[in-house]
Write an enzyme that holds these catalytic residues in place. Structure first.
Site, PDB file in Angstrom:
ATOM      1  N   ASN A 141      -3.132  -4.415   1.247  1.00  0.00           N
ATOM      2  CA  ASN A 141      -1.828  -3.774   1.058  1.00  0.00           C
ATOM      3  C   ASN A 141      -1.143  -4.289  -0.213  1.00  0.00           C
ATOM      4  OD1 ASN A 141      -2.012  -2.079   3.197  1.00  0.00           O
ATOM      5  ND2 ASN A 141      -0.348  -2.961   4.384  1.00  0.00           N
TER       6      ASN A 141
ATOM      7  N   ALA B 107       3.048   6.947 -10.967  1.00  0.00           N
ATOM      8  CA  ALA B 107       4.315   6.295 -11.315  1.00  0.00           C
ATOM      9  C   ALA B 107       5.473   7.055 -10.694  1.00  0.00           C
ATOM     10  CB  ALA B 107       4.457   6.261 -12.829  1.00  0.00           C
ATOM     11  N   GLY B 108       6.574   6.367 -10.502  1.00  0.00           N
ATOM     12  CA  GLY B 108       7.753   7.019  -9.944  1.00  0.00           C
ATOM     13  C   GLY B 108       8.735   6.000  -9.417  1.00  0.00           C
TER      14      GLY B 108
ATOM     15  N   CYS C  78       5.234  -0.998   5.607  1.00  0.00           N
ATOM     16  CA  CYS C  78       4.024  -1.815   5.448  1.00  0.00           C
ATOM     17  C   CYS C  78       3.982  -2.527   4.108  1.00  0.00           C
ATOM     18  CB  CYS C  78       2.792  -0.950   5.647  1.00  0.00           C
ATOM     19  SG  CYS C  78       2.775  -0.188   7.266  1.00  0.00           S
TER      20      CYS C  78
HETATM   21  C1  UGA Z   1      -0.068   1.490   3.825  1.00  0.00           C
HETATM   22  C2  UGA Z   1      -1.537   1.396   3.406  1.00  0.00           C
HETATM   23  O1  UGA Z   1      -1.826   2.413   2.434  1.00  0.00           O
HETATM   24  C3  UGA Z   1      -2.464   1.557   4.607  1.00  0.00           C
HETATM   25  O2  UGA Z   1      -3.816   1.381   4.215  1.00  0.00           O
HETATM   26  C4  UGA Z   1      -2.074   0.506   5.661  1.00  0.00           C
HETATM   27  O3  UGA Z   1      -2.872   0.599   6.824  1.00  0.00           O
HETATM   28  C5  UGA Z   1      -0.622   0.702   6.046  1.00  0.00           C
HETATM   29  O4  UGA Z   1       0.194   0.550   4.875  1.00  0.00           O
HETATM   30  C6  UGA Z   1      -0.267  -0.344   7.083  1.00  0.00           C
HETATM   31  O5  UGA Z   1      -0.233  -1.517   6.741  1.00  0.00           O
HETATM   32  O6  UGA Z   1      -0.106   0.005   8.251  1.00  0.00           O
HETATM   33  P1  UGA Z   1       1.587   3.517   4.373  1.00  0.00           P
HETATM   34  O7  UGA Z   1       2.650   2.508   4.563  1.00  0.00           O
HETATM   35  O8  UGA Z   1       1.439   4.601   5.382  1.00  0.00           O
HETATM   36  O9  UGA Z   1       0.147   2.825   4.295  1.00  0.00           O
HETATM   37  O10 UGA Z   1       1.888   4.198   2.968  1.00  0.00           O
HETATM   38  P2  UGA Z   1       1.095   4.411   1.609  1.00  0.00           P
HETATM   39  O11 UGA Z   1       0.329   5.674   1.645  1.00  0.00           O
HETATM   40  O12 UGA Z   1       0.365   3.182   1.245  1.00  0.00           O
HETATM   41  O13 UGA Z   1       2.312   4.635   0.602  1.00  0.00           O
HETATM   42  C7  UGA Z   1       3.265   3.588   0.403  1.00  0.00           C
HETATM   43  C8  UGA Z   1       4.300   3.954  -0.622  1.00  0.00           C
HETATM   44  O14 UGA Z   1       3.746   3.961  -1.921  1.00  0.00           O
HETATM   45  C9  UGA Z   1       4.972   5.319  -0.459  1.00  0.00           C
HETATM   46  O15 UGA Z   1       6.361   5.122  -0.618  1.00  0.00           O
HETATM   47  C10 UGA Z   1       4.414   6.151  -1.579  1.00  0.00           C
HETATM   48  O16 UGA Z   1       5.292   7.147  -2.013  1.00  0.00           O
HETATM   49  C11 UGA Z   1       4.199   5.089  -2.656  1.00  0.00           C
HETATM   50  N1  UGA Z   1       3.149   5.402  -3.644  1.00  0.00           N
HETATM   51  C12 UGA Z   1       1.868   5.605  -3.253  1.00  0.00           C
HETATM   52  C13 UGA Z   1       3.482   5.440  -4.991  1.00  0.00           C
HETATM   53  O17 UGA Z   1       4.646   5.236  -5.384  1.00  0.00           O
HETATM   54  N2  UGA Z   1       2.496   5.692  -5.912  1.00  0.00           N
HETATM   55  C14 UGA Z   1       1.206   5.909  -5.543  1.00  0.00           C
HETATM   56  O18 UGA Z   1       0.353   6.125  -6.429  1.00  0.00           O
HETATM   57  C15 UGA Z   1       0.891   5.862  -4.176  1.00  0.00           C
END
Ligand code: UGA
Length: 460
Positions: A227, A271-272, A279
């Site tokens: 993570n 980016a953003g 998590c």
């Molecule tokens: C994250 C991990 O991706 C999972 O593998 C993990 O199991 C989970 O935490 C957990 O610990 O339970 P999650 O919290 O559902 O999953 O969300 P993500 O898909 O990781 O996204 C997290 C944040 O990053 C979001 O706010 C998303 O908008 C942002 N993000 C994602 C970006 O700003 N840029 C990106 O390129 C990707």
């Protein structure tokens, strides 16, 4: 196998339902009896695409049931998954009190040998503490306990698909019997012997998951390390975006080219506004604290966290610059959830942005495809609106804060017509600057060249 799942939050519900759907007998339990009441009448307390179907199917087959009696669940199961929350304390460390509480309940209820599996995200060495607690509190009832760590890698919004099609299944064990039991539990997923609720009629060809057997400490570290690395990638892309803004580059071109190198990979380089949710931010904090406690200064991750926090201020500054005066301006917001396909607003960057703008005196009109109900309890003094076009009506600025597909597909020409001033700030880089310019918007995003709008091009 007879399994218990303790904790009916998002991880517990997905884990319990999917394991039951794959053929195991599952009893799921939670201290919140209102939640159990809802589940017993087939209602889900969270929004997770596809979970309702899996839960319904497993319950109808008689393999999934819910109880608020943790002792009963612990007594009947051979293996118990602990899926309770580990929220952050003020210090940033994980609060393990729910795990401790569950361990004591299991220990005093069990009458036969149990495998107790940590599924909640916990700091390294929790396994040892858990084993110790089970032994101490269960010393008088003769039950033997084995402990394992089986971190989850489920993403909110796609968790059901992730459960059925994982890249890896990590099991941290300290004896062959625990490994054997965990292999048996995951056999349907390893062999593709399940009815996939996500892909109809057939799953696309893909390599099966890697079943990785490690020590308990490694398994615990794998979760935090993974993570944190995802957060690191995002913050890295965000700093590149800042540089692009200064030097005239385009972050999308840069990260696309970077991602074509298989050693880097294309994912998590968008980016953003930065990462949110329950998590990544809390796991990074907990990992920094854990490292510090053991004499390792994880300065790298502190910077990841700092970069991420600063995204909010940078975005609000973009809003200020564009609006000139924020006070009493009508600002429309599209997206409140921390990411698409979930109603989860915990640590959502969108919520922080809205709060900052309320504090600066703006009039906020906000929307989200599914998170409005949850947001009502945390955002006061804003107007909640279902329809995105209504959000835009007469607004001085429109902010895109969550990367929902629905928003990409809006009729942007119509949005332009609705707005008082066609000013669009895209906090997730999901729209094409050239197209927005063509439509007559004054459009700002992160790390992409600013194109000035030509309002003459769009008149009706
Ligand atoms: C994250 C991990 O991706 C999972 O593998 C993990 O199991 C989970 O935490 C957990 O610990 O339970 P999650 O919290 O559902 O999953 O969300 P993500 O898909 O990781 O996204 C997290 C944040 O990053 C979001 O706010 C998303 O908008 C942002 N993000 C994602 C970006 O700003 N840029 C990106 O390129 C990707």
């Amino acid at each position: 196998m007879r399994l218990a799942v303790v904790g009916c939050g998002y991880v517990g519900l997905v884990t319990g339902s999917c394991l039951a759907e794959a053929g195991h007998e599952v009893i799921a339990t939670d201290v919140d009896s209102a939640r159990i009441g809802m589940l017993n009448v087939g209602r889900l307390p969270i929004y997770e695409p596809g979970l309702d179907r899996v839960m319904e199917s497993a319950s109808a087959a008689g393999r999934l049931r819910f109880t608020s009696d943790c002792a009963e669940a612990a007594r009947v199961a051979d293996a118990i998954f602990i899926c309770v929350g580990t929220p952050p304390l003020d210090s940033g460390e994980a609060d393990l009190s729910a795990i401790d509480n569950v361990a004591r309940q299991i220990a005093s209820a069990a009458r036969s040998a149990k495998l107790v599996i940590e599924k909640s995200t916990v700091p390294a060495q929790t396994g040892e503490q858990l084993r110790h607690a089970l032994q101490i509190y269960g010393r008088s009832n003769g039950a033997a306990f084995r402990v394992a760590s089986n971190p989850e890698f489920l993403r909110e919004g796609t968790a059901v698909g992730d459960f059925f099609h994982p890249d890896r299944i990590v099991v941290g064990v300290e004896d062959p019997e625990s490994e054997r039991q965990l292999r048996e539990i995951y056999q349907p997923f390893l062999e593709g012997r399940f009815h996939c609720p996500v892909h109809e009629p057939k799953c696309p060809p893909a390599p099966g998951p890697v079943f990785l057997v490690t020590t308990i400490a490694s398994a615990e570290l794998i979760k935090h390390a993974s993570n944190s690395f995802l957060g690191l990638k995002i913050s890295y892309a965000n700093v590149i975006a800042d540089l692009c803004e200064r030097l005239g580059g385009n972050v999308e071109e840069v990260t696309r080219a970077m991602g074509l190198d298989p050693r880097i990979g294309p994912h998590f380089l968008n980016a953003g506004l930065g990462f949110g949710g329950f998590c990544l931010p809390k796991d990074i904090q907990a990992f920094i604290r854990l490292a510090g406690k053991h004499g390792v200064d994880f300065g790298l991750l502190k910077e990841v966290e700092a970069v991420n926090k600063h995204r909010i201020e940078q975005f609000v500054e973009k809003v200020r610059r564009a609006l000139w005066v924020v006070k009493e301006k009508t600002v429309g917001v599209l997206g409140l959830a921390f990411k698409p396909n979930t109603d989860d607003i915990r640590f959502a960057p969108a919520i922080d942005v809205v709060r900052r703008l309320i504090a600066e005196g703006a009039r906020l009109r906000v929307s989200d495809p599914v998170a409005i109900e949850r947001a009502r309890s945390v955002l006061k003094g804003v107007e909640f609106v279902e329809d995105a076009y209504h959000v835009a009506r007469g607004a001085d600025a429109l902010l895109l804060l969550t990367e929902w597909r629905e928003y990409r597909e809006l009729d942007w020409k119509r949005i332009h017509r609705e707005m008082g001033r066609p000013l669009l700030l895209d906090g997730r880089n999901i729209l094409a600057p050239a197209k927005m310019k063509e439509l007559g918007f004054e459009y700002h995003s992160f790390g992409r060249p600013e194109l000035s709008a030509n309002p003459v091009l769009v008149s009706s």
